[in-house]
Every structure is written in structure tokens, then in C-alpha cells.
Design an enzyme around this catalytic site. Structure first.
Site, PDB file in Angstrom:
ATOM      1  N   TRP A   1       0.868  -1.166   0.164  1.00 11.58           N
ATOM      2  CA  TRP A   1      -0.442  -0.420   0.206  1.00 11.58           C
ATOM      3  C   TRP A   1       0.835   0.827  -0.050  1.00 11.58           C
ATOM      4  CZ3 TRP A   1       1.982   2.473   4.701  1.00 11.58           C
ATOM      5  CH2 TRP A   1       2.697   1.729   5.413  1.00 11.58           C
TER       6      TRP A   1
ATOM      7  N   ARG B   1       6.093  -0.491 -11.788  1.00  5.37           N
ATOM      8  CA  ARG B   1       7.630  -0.945 -11.338  1.00  5.37           C
ATOM      9  C   ARG B   1       8.055  -2.747 -11.614  1.00  5.37           C
ATOM     10  NH1 ARG B   1      11.621   0.592  -6.073  1.00  5.37           N
ATOM     11  NH2 ARG B   1      10.268  -1.916  -5.272  1.00  5.37           N
TER      12      ARG B   1
ATOM     13  N   LYS C   1      -2.706  -8.226  -7.787  1.00 12.07           N
ATOM     14  CA  LYS C   1      -3.367  -8.029  -6.514  1.00 12.07           C
ATOM     15  C   LYS C   1      -2.645  -7.018  -6.259  1.00 12.07           C
ATOM     16  CE  LYS C   1      -3.124  -8.871  -2.823  1.00 12.07           C
ATOM     17  NZ  LYS C   1      -3.500  -8.040  -2.355  1.00 12.07           N
TER      18      LYS C   1
ATOM     19  N   GLY D   1       6.564  -5.717  -0.555  1.00 14.94           N
ATOM     20  CA  GLY D   1       6.001  -6.276   0.867  1.00 14.94           C
ATOM     21  C   GLY D   1       7.148  -6.482   1.567  1.00 14.94           C
ATOM     22  N   SER D   2       6.008  -7.645   3.294  1.00 16.64           N
ATOM     23  CA  SER D   2       7.075  -7.802   4.315  1.00 16.64           C
ATOM     24  C   SER D   2       7.510  -8.650   3.838  1.00 16.64           C
ATOM     25  CB  SER D   2       6.254  -7.347   5.306  1.00 16.64           C
ATOM     26  OG  SER D   2       5.691  -9.185   5.130  1.00 16.64           O
TER      27      SER D   2
ATOM     28  N   GLU E   1      10.918  -8.123  -3.754  1.00 21.07           N
ATOM     29  CA  GLU E   1      11.116  -6.677  -2.597  1.00 21.07           C
ATOM     30  C   GLU E   1      10.543  -6.616  -1.472  1.00 21.07           C
ATOM     31  OE1 GLU E   1      13.483  -4.937  -4.661  1.00 21.07           O
ATOM     32  OE2 GLU E   1      13.211  -5.221  -6.913  1.00 21.07           O
ATOM     33  N   LEU E   2      11.553  -7.106  -0.836  1.00 24.44           N
ATOM     34  CA  LEU E   2      11.396  -6.737   0.808  1.00 24.44           C
ATOM     35  C   LEU E   2      11.330  -6.279   2.019  1.00 24.44           C
ATOM     36  CD1 LEU E   2      11.956 -10.953   0.604  1.00 24.44           C
ATOM     37  CD2 LEU E   2       9.884  -9.590   0.391  1.00 24.44           C
TER      38      LEU E   2
ATOM     39  N   ARG F   1       9.981  11.343   3.383  1.00 22.35           N
ATOM     40  CA  ARG F   1       9.326  10.800   2.125  1.00 22.35           C
ATOM     41  C   ARG F   1       8.280   9.932   2.853  1.00 22.35           C
ATOM     42  NH1 ARG F   1      10.324   7.853  -3.129  1.00 22.35           N
ATOM     43  NH2 ARG F   1      11.660   6.620  -1.204  1.00 22.35           N
TER      44      ARG F   1
ATOM     45  N   CYS G   1      10.169   1.178   2.236  1.00 24.14           N
ATOM     46  CA  CYS G   1      11.322   0.373   2.815  1.00 24.14           C
ATOM     47  C   CYS G   1      12.590   1.028   2.332  1.00 24.14           C
ATOM     48  CB  CYS G   1      10.744  -0.655   1.396  1.00 24.14           C
ATOM     49  SG  CYS G   1      11.126   0.131  -0.614  1.00 24.14           S
TER      50      CYS G   1
ATOM     51  N   GLU H   1      11.224  -2.438  11.117  1.00 22.09           N
ATOM     52  CA  GLU H   1      11.591  -1.423  10.174  1.00 22.09           C
ATOM     53  C   GLU H   1      10.546  -1.288  10.929  1.00 22.09           C
ATOM     54  OE1 GLU H   1       9.884  -3.581   6.817  1.00 22.09           O
ATOM     55  OE2 GLU H   1      10.523  -2.039   5.699  1.00 22.09           O
TER      56      GLU H   1
HETATM   57  P1  NAD Z   1       2.847  -6.731   3.546  1.00 22.26           P
HETATM   58  O1  NAD Z   1       3.094  -8.283   3.247  1.00 22.26           O
HETATM   59  O2  NAD Z   1       2.220  -6.879   4.742  1.00 22.26           O
HETATM   60  O3  NAD Z   1       1.991  -6.923   2.327  1.00 22.26           O
HETATM   61  C1  NAD Z   1       2.455  -6.785   0.634  1.00 22.26           C
HETATM   62  C2  NAD Z   1       0.894  -7.715  -0.299  1.00 22.26           C
HETATM   63  O4  NAD Z   1       0.498  -8.991   0.096  1.00 22.26           O
HETATM   64  C3  NAD Z   1       0.170  -7.298  -0.051  1.00 22.26           C
HETATM   65  O5  NAD Z   1      -0.887  -6.461  -1.539  1.00 22.26           O
HETATM   66  C4  NAD Z   1      -0.691  -8.037   1.319  1.00 22.26           C
HETATM   67  O6  NAD Z   1      -2.717  -7.804   0.723  1.00 22.26           O
HETATM   68  C5  NAD Z   1      -0.011  -9.539   0.664  1.00 22.26           C
HETATM   69  N1  NAD Z   1      -0.063 -10.084   1.286  1.00 22.26           N
HETATM   70  C6  NAD Z   1      -0.404 -10.354   2.623  1.00 22.26           C
HETATM   71  N2  NAD Z   1      -0.329 -11.927   2.628  1.00 22.26           N
HETATM   72  C7  NAD Z   1      -0.501 -12.262   1.978  1.00 22.26           C
HETATM   73  C8  NAD Z   1       0.107 -13.763   1.718  1.00 22.26           C
HETATM   74  N3  NAD Z   1      -0.048 -14.577   2.801  1.00 22.26           N
HETATM   75  N4  NAD Z   1       0.081 -13.930   0.868  1.00 22.26           N
HETATM   76  C9  NAD Z   1      -0.152 -13.595  -0.477  1.00 22.26           C
HETATM   77  N5  NAD Z   1      -0.173 -12.095  -0.501  1.00 22.26           N
HETATM   78  C10 NAD Z   1       0.086 -11.489   0.712  1.00 22.26           C
HETATM   79  O7  NAD Z   1       3.646  -6.103   3.836  1.00 22.26           O
HETATM   80  P2  NAD Z   1       2.856  -3.858   3.817  1.00 22.26           P
HETATM   81  O8  NAD Z   1       2.207  -3.686   4.811  1.00 22.26           O
HETATM   82  O9  NAD Z   1       1.826  -3.783   2.762  1.00 22.26           O
HETATM   83  O10 NAD Z   1       3.765  -3.061   2.681  1.00 22.26           O
HETATM   84  C11 NAD Z   1       5.607  -2.569   3.662  1.00 22.26           C
HETATM   85  C12 NAD Z   1       6.249  -3.911   3.392  1.00 22.26           C
HETATM   86  O11 NAD Z   1       6.288  -4.110   1.841  1.00 22.26           O
HETATM   87  C13 NAD Z   1       7.231  -3.126   4.158  1.00 22.26           C
HETATM   88  O12 NAD Z   1       8.198  -4.581   5.088  1.00 22.26           O
HETATM   89  C14 NAD Z   1       8.443  -2.717   3.577  1.00 22.26           C
HETATM   90  O13 NAD Z   1       9.765  -2.824   3.455  1.00 22.26           O
HETATM   91  C15 NAD Z   1       7.857  -3.371   2.005  1.00 22.26           C
HETATM   92  N6  NAD Z   1       8.416  -2.668   1.048  1.00 22.26           N
HETATM   93  C16 NAD Z   1       9.012  -2.920   0.425  1.00 22.26           C
HETATM   94  C17 NAD Z   1       9.553  -2.415  -0.879  1.00 22.26           C
HETATM   95  C18 NAD Z   1      10.881  -2.850  -2.135  1.00 22.26           C
HETATM   96  O14 NAD Z   1      11.172  -2.199  -2.773  1.00 22.26           O
HETATM   97  N7  NAD Z   1      12.380  -3.826  -1.221  1.00 22.26           N
HETATM   98  C19 NAD Z   1       8.986  -1.296  -1.281  1.00 22.26           C
HETATM   99  C20 NAD Z   1       7.846  -0.639  -1.043  1.00 22.26           C
HETATM  100  C21 NAD Z   1       7.271  -1.771   0.163  1.00 22.26           C
END
Ligand code: NAD
Length: 484
Positions: A157, A166, A181, A235-236, A257-258, A285, A291, A388
Site C-alpha cells: 500500500w 515497476r 493483486k 511487501g514485508s 522486494e522485501l 518522504r 522500504c 522497520e
Molecule cells: P505486506 O507483506 O503485509 O503486504 C504486501 C502485499 O502482500 C499486500 O498486497 C498483501 O495483501 C499481500 N499479502 C499479505 N499476506 C499475503 C499472503 N499470505 N499471500 C499473498 N499475499 C499476501 O506488506 P505491506 O504492509 O503492505 O507493505 C509494507 C512492507 O513492504 C514493508 O516491509 C516494506 O519494507 C515493504 N516494501 C518493500 C519494497 C521494496 O522494494 N523492497 C517497497 C515497498 C514496500
């Protein structure tokens, strides 16, 4: 708090799931405005069978898209860039409403997100290959790069537009069809962009977008389809680990990308004002919800107090408020849970001896706000040293020697971004080389650039997005041995 300045009716962006070029209406996921907790719109909650219909649509479109000449694909991507740019203000307002980020950050995100289409329109016509004589002289080695197949793309988000483009732009440039998704917190931007892709001439089924409250089962079902050959996730780290295991079942290729835990190192000889400029970008920012956000300010003893004083002055001047308010410098966090997490990290640090130099108290009232906060004397045992923060909180740690700074910077499972400030270029390059991170900002507080490879080492991820590397994540080398 003043009333929001920019307004937009969000209902038209909640037209439905976007599958095979059609909108399939539905409800089930309320989209909350984090500035005031009102409901902006409601989007559909896709079931497993709807997700599989999206895979089917991507499969139907696959052959036509991969055989579309690269120049034609490039022109379509270019139109995506043009349309996004023409609608930048509308998209920025939408991002600001559903994500909460301040409008200048949202405008920056739209420009960054659109640029992935322009960059990849230029990459689409430069997919190379090899033609060599085998060392034995008995045959020729031909290598061509083919589209990897259907790609499932999962995005967070915090950058609702850029994290999607990207992935989508290089995937389409490579000749792949995709199912996106997006995060349930910020689906409207993804749907708004889906309309733009269609208008730009992306054929039906090439990009499909689904939202769901059951990402686990829905993703597992899509990955179980053997036609899905790629998973690209942002995501995370904990969710990334789960998805790597899921993708292992069909040996699908993964780009990850975590999470990050970026160190921001300031040496005594740094240009103080430049370091503070960089610190504000690297920390504030997106209100710290990035991340790449500076998560640990690691500052040499001789400049420590002046740096802290400057940081307090600058962070203290930022106005907290709704993202769409023209005066806002720091918008709300994404959810109440996020604010509570940040509050807990600050409370833990304070309980272990940290001193609050600025902020640290949540404002009362509606909205998920946390104020710009500066902490000093943070104990190495504090939870925020490893977690984080993902918010506008700047913990400052002190160091004496270069070796100490490098050891502190590397003391994390993450390795995404890092920042180094020094006037000594030789030291700057040496330290940049020793830091375990995929990206280093050397006397710069911003590393993201569509023309550069973005990604992490250690548990911050696998693969790269952007630059000349991004498109390779969606291509596979095909080697043909031939005797002539
Ligand atoms: P998140 O991991 O909770 O969710 C990311 C996405 O994964 C969402 O669309 C979510 O609905 C989905 N998701 C959650 N559980 C899932 C599952 N079991 N199976 C499939 N999909 C699932 O992360 P968040 O809170 O939305 O975003 C923040 C995290 O993203 C931070 O850790 C941040 O560092 C990371 N992030 C990394 C980058 C990068 O380029 N490395 C960029 C932006 C954000």
C-alpha cells in the site's frame, strides 16, 4: 486540522475486478481514508474462482501479446506514460486520499510510476541475444530471451502506483501477461491505472487486476496453475518467506522486494546541511512509510549534537495533517494498527532509556496520525533497532570509528538501502562497498530511479526492478545449439 484542499469522488474508481478487459462489479472491501477514517469507496473481494478466471484471461491473451512486435508493445507502453502524466494531478489526489501521503509525495510517486512505462518502452525494443562459436568449434551457440510466461504481481500500500508499474511495465515490455493483486488498503489507484492501460491500447487480458481479503488462498490457487511461471512480490519479509515456499511447489520464478532497515551514516567531516537535507528525504518522504526509509541514524560523535539539533529543527517545522491539505508535510499512517506499532516502538525505546527530543505523543481525534519524532540515546536492545519503524520516527545512534559504523550498519537481517555522508570520497566509496545493501546513497538521500537497479541483499529480497535489470526478471534465456 484544516479541511482537505484537494477533493475527488472515489466511487468511479471502484468499478469492479478487472478481468479479461471487463469490469466485474462487486463489493466487500471498504477503502478507508486514513486522514479522517471515512469510507472512500468499496471494492470487490475476489474469490479463488475469480482469481483463477483472471489467470485464464491472462492465458488467453498470452500468445497474442508475446507475438505483438516489440515496437508496437513499446508504443502502447509509451501511451501509458503519456496518459499517466496527463492525469498526474487526478492520480496524485487519489493516492493521497487512499494512502494518506502528502500531495507533493503523491505527485512525486506519479511521476516515478509513469517513468517505468517510458523507460520500459525503450527497453522493449532492445531485448538482446547472443550468437557465438562454441569453444570446441563444432557448433554455434544461439541465445534468445523469451517471455517467462504469466506473472502474478503482488504489491503493498505504501506506493500504490509505483510498486505496480515497476512490475507491470517490464512484464509487458518482455511480452508477459499479468494478474496484479494490489494491497486492500489502496486498491483504487490500481483500478484507476487499469482503466488507463486499456485506454492506451493494452489488449484485454494482458493486465488483470483483482482485490481480495484472502491473499493467501487466492495467491496459492493462482500459483498452483502451471501456466503461472512468475511471482513478483513487494511487501514485508515475513510474507515474502511464505510466498517463496508457496512458489516452490511449482518452481515458479520469484522476484522479491522485501523489507528494509536502512542505516544513515553521517561522518564528522560531512557537510551538515547537505546531510540534513538528505536525512529529511530519506526519513520523511512518504512520512517514513518507505522500504528505503532511514531507519537508523548512525552519527559520528563530533557531529552528533549539531546533527540532532538540525534534525529537531527541521522535523519540528513539518506540518501534520491530511495528505490532501496543501500545507501538509506529513500525512497520516496507513492504519490504526500502524500507528499503534510505531507508538509501541517509541514506548519501548523510551523505557530502555531513549530521550525524546521531538514529538513522541500521538494527537487526539480522528485519523491515524503520528508526529515527526526524534530520539537520542536509543539502546541497542531497543526493538526499533531491528524492526522497520515505517513512520516519521528518527532514532539517532552515536559512533566513534569507521569500523564501528560499518558493523552497526550491517547488524541487521536486511540489506535494502543505506546512506553515507562524508566529504571524503575515498572513504565514502570504501564504506559504500563494505555495507551489506543493494543500494547506497552516497551524499544523497534518495536512491530510487527507474533507470537504476532497485533491490536488496540478505533478507531484503531477490532480483532487481528498474534499470536494464528489471526486464530480465520477466525473460528466460533460450539456448539453441546448432551445427551450421
Ligand atoms: P505486506 O507483506 O503485509 O503486504 C504486501 C502485499 O502482500 C499486500 O498486497 C498483501 O495483501 C499481500 N499479502 C499479505 N499476506 C499475503 C499472503 N499470505 N499471500 C499473498 N499475499 C499476501 O506488506 P505491506 O504492509 O503492505 O507493505 C509494507 C512492507 O513492504 C514493508 O516491509 C516494506 O519494507 C515493504 N516494501 C518493500 C519494497 C521494496 O522494494 N523492497 C517497497 C515497498 C514496500
Amino acid at each position: 486540522m484544516t479541511a482537505p484542499a484537494a477533493k475527488l469522488d472515489c466511487a468511479p474508481y471502484a468499478r469492479g475486478l478487472f478481468i479479461g478487459g471487463q469490469w466485474q462489479s462487486g463489493r466487500g472491501i471498504p477503502v478507508v481514508n486514513p486522514s479522517d477514517e471515512s469510507i472512500l469507496a468499496e471494492v470487490p473481494d475476489a474469490t479463488v474462482s475469480e482469481a483463477l478466471a483472471a489467470v485464464e484471461a491472462a492465458a488467453r491473451a498470452a500468445e497474442g501479446w508475446r507475438s505483438t512486435p516489440p515496437r508496437q508493445r513499446a508504443e502502447i507502453l509509451r501511451r501509458c506514460h503519456e496518459l499517466m502524466t496527463a492525469r498526474a494531478e487526478e492520480l496524485a489526489t487519489l493516492i493521497s486520499l487512499e494512502n494518506g501521503k502528502a500531495l507533493p509525495d503523491a505527485r512525486g510517486e506519479v511521476a516515478y510510476a509513469a517513468e517505468f512505462f517510458r523507460w520500459n518502452s525503450e527497453e522493449a525494443v532492445r531485448i538482446g541475444g547472443e550468437y557465438r562459436t562454441a569453444p570446441a568449434g563444432t557448433n554455434r551457440i544461439l541465445v534468445e530471451h523469451q517471455p517467462i510466461g504469466i506473472a502474478v504481481l503482488i504489491t503493498p500500500w505504501n506506493f500504490p502506483a509505483a510498486m505496480a508499474t515497476r512490475k507491470i511495465a517490464p512484464a509487458l515490455a518482455a511480452g508477459c501477461t499479468v494478474i496484479l493483486k494490489p494491497a486492500s488498503e489502496t486498491p483504487l489507484t490500481a483500478y484507476a491505472l487499469a482503466g488507463i492501460y486499456a485506454e492506451a491500447g493494452v489488449p484485454a487480458g494482458v493486465v488483470n487486476v483483482i482485490t481480495t481479503t484472502q491473499p493467501g488462498p487466492v495467491t496459492a490457487a493462482m500459483l498452483a496453475d502451471p501456466r503461472v511461471r512468475k511471482l513478483s512480490f513487494t511487501g514485508s519479509t515475513p510474507v515474502g518467506r511464505v510466498l517463496l515456499a508457496e512458489a516452490a511447489k511449482t518452481v515458479a520464478s520469484c522476484s522479491m522486494e522485501l523489507g528494509g532497515n536502512a542505516p544513515f551514516i553521517v561522518f564528522d567531516d560531512a557537510d551538515l546541511e547537505a546531510a540534513l537535507d538528505g536525512a529529511m528525504v530519506a526519513k520523511m518522504r512518504n512520512a517514513g512509510e518507505a522500504c528505503t526509509a532511514a531507519n537508523r541514524f548512525i552519527v559520528q560523535a563530533g557531529i552528533h549534537d549539531a546533527f540532532v539539533a538540525g534534525l529537531v529543527r527541521r522535523m519540528g517545522a513539518i506540518k501534520l495533517g491530511p495528505g490532501t491539505d496543501a500545507a501538509t508535510g506529513c500525512g497520516p499512517m496507513i492504519t490504526r494498527k500502524s500507528v499503534e506499532k510505531i507508538d509501541g516502538l517509541v514506548a519501548d525505546a523510551v523505557a530502555r532509556g531513549a530521550r525524546v527530543q521531538l514529538g513522541g505523543v500521538r494527537p487526539a481525534g480522528k485519523g491515524f496520525y503520528y508526529p515527526p519524532t526524534v530520539l537520542t540515546g536509543v539502546s541497542p536492545q531497543s526493538e526499533m533497532r531491528r524492526a522497520e519503524i515505517f513512520g516519521p520516527v528518527a532514532p539517532v545512534y552515536r559512533f566513534d570509528t569507521e569500523d564501528q559504523a560499518v558493523a552497526m550498519a550491517n547488524d541487521t537481517e536486511h540489506g535494502l538501502a543505506a546512506y553515507v555522508y562524508t566529504r571524503d570520497l575515498k572513504r565514502g566509496l570504501a564504506v559504500s562497498g563494505r555495507i551489506e545493501a543493494g543500494m547506497v546513497g552516497l551524499n544523497r538521500g534518495l536512491v530510487s530511479d527507474p533507470a537504476a537497479p532497485f533491490g536488496g541483499v540478505k533478507q531484503s529480497g531477490l532480483g532487481r526492478e528498474g534499470g536494464m535489470h528489471g526486464i530480465l526478471e520477466y525473460l528466460e534465456a533460450k539456448y539453441i545449439a546448432t551445427s551450421f
